[in-house]
Design an enzyme around this catalytic site. Sequence first.
Site, PDB file in Angstrom:
ATOM      1  N   GLU A 187       0.858  -1.197   0.000  1.00 56.45           N
ATOM      2  CA  GLU A 187       0.000   0.000   0.000  1.00 56.45           C
ATOM      3  C   GLU A 187       0.888   1.240   0.000  1.00 56.45           C
ATOM      4  O   GLU A 187       1.861   1.306   0.752  1.00 56.45           O
ATOM      5  CB  GLU A 187      -0.880  -0.015   1.250  1.00 56.45           C
ATOM      6  CG  GLU A 187      -1.715   1.257   1.399  1.00 56.45           C
ATOM      7  CD  GLU A 187      -2.624   1.214   2.618  1.00 56.45           C
ATOM      8  OE1 GLU A 187      -3.374   0.233   2.776  1.00 56.45           O
ATOM      9  OE2 GLU A 187      -2.573   2.165   3.417  1.00 56.45           O
TER      10      GLU A 187
ATOM     11  N   PRO B  21       2.080  11.189  -2.090  1.00 57.92           N
ATOM     12  CA  PRO B  21       2.902  12.147  -1.341  1.00 57.92           C
ATOM     13  C   PRO B  21       2.311  13.550  -1.447  1.00 57.92           C
ATOM     14  O   PRO B  21       1.669  13.883  -2.446  1.00 57.92           O
ATOM     15  CB  PRO B  21       4.255  12.092  -2.060  1.00 57.92           C
ATOM     16  CG  PRO B  21       4.242  10.822  -2.833  1.00 57.92           C
ATOM     17  CD  PRO B  21       2.821  10.545  -3.183  1.00 57.92           C
ATOM     18  N   LYS B  22       2.571  14.352  -0.387  1.00 53.30           N
ATOM     19  CA  LYS B  22       1.984  15.703  -0.362  1.00 53.30           C
ATOM     20  C   LYS B  22       2.868  16.711  -1.087  1.00 53.30           C
ATOM     21  O   LYS B  22       2.432  17.814  -1.399  1.00 53.30           O
ATOM     22  CB  LYS B  22       1.787  16.153   1.084  1.00 53.30           C
ATOM     23  CG  LYS B  22       0.662  15.396   1.775  1.00 53.30           C
ATOM     24  CD  LYS B  22       0.148  16.171   2.994  1.00 53.30           C
ATOM     25  CE  LYS B  22      -1.040  15.500   3.628  1.00 53.30           C
ATOM     26  NZ  LYS B  22      -0.727  14.520   4.641  1.00 53.30           N
TER      27      LYS B  22
ATOM     28  N   THR C  34      -3.900   4.934  -1.293  1.00 56.71           N
ATOM     29  CA  THR C  34      -4.952   5.515  -0.461  1.00 56.71           C
ATOM     30  C   THR C  34      -5.605   6.714  -1.159  1.00 56.71           C
ATOM     31  O   THR C  34      -5.059   7.286  -2.115  1.00 56.71           O
ATOM     32  CB  THR C  34      -4.411   5.957   0.914  1.00 56.71           C
ATOM     33  OG1 THR C  34      -3.432   6.962   0.707  1.00 56.71           O
ATOM     34  CG2 THR C  34      -3.816   4.796   1.670  1.00 56.71           C
TER      35      THR C  34
ATOM     36  N   HIS D 247      -8.013   3.044  -3.425  1.00 53.26           N
ATOM     37  CA  HIS D 247      -8.961   3.138  -2.330  1.00 53.26           C
ATOM     38  C   HIS D 247      -9.971   4.208  -2.771  1.00 53.26           C
ATOM     39  O   HIS D 247      -9.647   5.105  -3.539  1.00 53.26           O
ATOM     40  CB  HIS D 247      -8.277   3.587  -1.041  1.00 53.26           C
ATOM     41  CG  HIS D 247      -7.218   2.641  -0.564  1.00 53.26           C
ATOM     42  ND1 HIS D 247      -6.773   2.622   0.742  1.00 53.26           N
ATOM     43  CD2 HIS D 247      -6.511   1.671  -1.202  1.00 53.26           C
ATOM     44  CE1 HIS D 247      -5.846   1.685   0.885  1.00 53.26           C
ATOM     45  NE2 HIS D 247      -5.652   1.105  -0.280  1.00 53.26           N
TER      46      HIS D 247
ATOM     47  N   ARG E 107     -16.216   3.466   3.352  1.00 51.38           N
ATOM     48  CA  ARG E 107     -17.025   4.625   3.745  1.00 51.38           C
ATOM     49  C   ARG E 107     -16.124   5.845   3.898  1.00 51.38           C
ATOM     50  O   ARG E 107     -16.407   6.910   3.391  1.00 51.38           O
ATOM     51  CB  ARG E 107     -17.736   4.362   5.067  1.00 51.38           C
ATOM     52  CG  ARG E 107     -18.687   5.489   5.442  1.00 51.38           C
ATOM     53  CD  ARG E 107     -19.098   5.442   6.886  1.00 51.38           C
ATOM     54  NE  ARG E 107     -18.004   5.785   7.773  1.00 51.38           N
ATOM     55  CZ  ARG E 107     -18.079   5.747   9.099  1.00 51.38           C
ATOM     56  NH1 ARG E 107     -19.199   5.367   9.671  1.00 51.38           N
ATOM     57  NH2 ARG E 107     -17.036   6.080   9.858  1.00 51.38           N
TER      58      ARG E 107
ATOM     59  N   ALA F  41     -20.150   1.753   3.390  1.00 54.27           N
ATOM     60  CA  ALA F  41     -19.432   1.080   2.298  1.00 54.27           C
ATOM     61  C   ALA F  41     -20.348   0.070   1.585  1.00 54.27           C
ATOM     62  O   ALA F  41     -20.208  -0.146   0.376  1.00 54.27           O
ATOM     63  CB  ALA F  41     -18.198   0.380   2.850  1.00 54.27           C
TER      64      ALA F  41
ATOM     65  N   LYS G 124     -21.554  -6.870   2.768  1.00 61.34           N
ATOM     66  CA  LYS G 124     -20.661  -6.397   1.695  1.00 61.34           C
ATOM     67  C   LYS G 124     -20.460  -7.519   0.670  1.00 61.34           C
ATOM     68  O   LYS G 124     -20.466  -7.283  -0.534  1.00 61.34           O
ATOM     69  CB  LYS G 124     -19.301  -5.966   2.276  1.00 61.34           C
ATOM     70  CG  LYS G 124     -19.350  -4.678   3.102  1.00 61.34           C
ATOM     71  CD  LYS G 124     -17.980  -4.332   3.694  1.00 61.34           C
ATOM     72  CE  LYS G 124     -18.029  -3.059   4.543  1.00 61.34           C
ATOM     73  NZ  LYS G 124     -16.750  -2.707   5.169  1.00 61.34           N
TER      74      LYS G 124
END
Length: 310
Positions: free
Chosen positions: A16, A20-21, A47, A75, A105, A122, A164
């Site tokens: 995973e 990056p910011k 993510t 995600h 969710r 979700a 689910k």
Amino acid sequence: MKLSEKMKEKQLLSFELFPPKTEKGMANLPGTIEHLMEFKPEYISCTYGAGGGNVGANREVCQMIKKAGSIPVTHFTVIKNTKEGIREQLDQYLEEGVDHMLALRGDFPMGETSTMGDFDYATDLVKFVRDQYGDKFEIAVAGSPEGHISCRSLEADIAVLKQKQDNGADYIMTQLCWDMEQFKYWLDAIRKAGVTMPVDVGVMPILDQAATINMALSRNGCVMDRELSRLISRHWLFPNPFAAKDAEGKPFDLFYDKKIAEFKEEGIEYTIRQIDTYRALGVEGIHLYALNKWKDVSEIINRSGLRTLV
Ligand code: FAD
């Protein structure tokens, strides 16, 4: 072949990443992915910021993963998302060749008590994606071995997991869990409840005290077992591990260097033992939170014997 089908044939290894910011972080990521590709991960997930704030960066990372030769799994959360907005984004993912998702969710925005979008759970997202897109997406869903932090009970949470599956999800990615007795109980309980989806276990490497405490307690309420608590205590960065480093990640105190290195070494050992237990329980996949680092992750894979999965 779908990942969920492959998982039924052999235990899969996957990673995973997060978007990056900074520009520098973004520029370094392809190099990190190249190193991780040495381990032939079956997929790499990325993510997604609840609320969609980093969706551009998420899509860029998915393309980096694709270019490197692995399957990107994005995600995706329903926070602040309308049906129309979800359709637009999912159409775009499909256009860009991203057809695997983790349907979540998401956490409520700070101070809010709802998703502020068209869906509450979700389960709704899974149903919507199946209704709108048929089998175009392979869908993973979250599973919480200790129960989601706000669930009514573990039983209610397991019933949600079954829902689910009934709504069309393909496999489970788990929340981190250090309480192995609880994990065993949950695995047994979900099978008894008729959940047959493969279980891909999320493993967060123990590398940093503050990050470990933060991940366990800031949102998830995860139990830290006695061994992990002792590990943190023995190497505690007095007075406060959250204020041990400056903005660039450099330790304030020279004595910290040794403690930080010792903690990391023992944390890697702890992570490897945890992976051994999961593998012995016959889980269908090991999903390592690579935390955008390749050196520590490579060490864990090489020393744990996870290489034999490739
Ligand atoms: P849900 O399954 O919808 O559950 C939320 C709560 O509602 C639970 O308590 C559940 O028991 C209850 N519930 C669910 N359905 C129903 C129903 N139909 N009726 C009544 N109650 C119900 N967050 C991000 O923002 N970005 C990410 O990239 C991200 N990645 C993650 C990756 C993994 C592997 C995991 C495990 C979590 C990740 N999260 C991420 C965090 C996740 O968004 C939060 O844990 C969130 O609070 C719950 O998401 P969920 O999909 O588990 O929610």
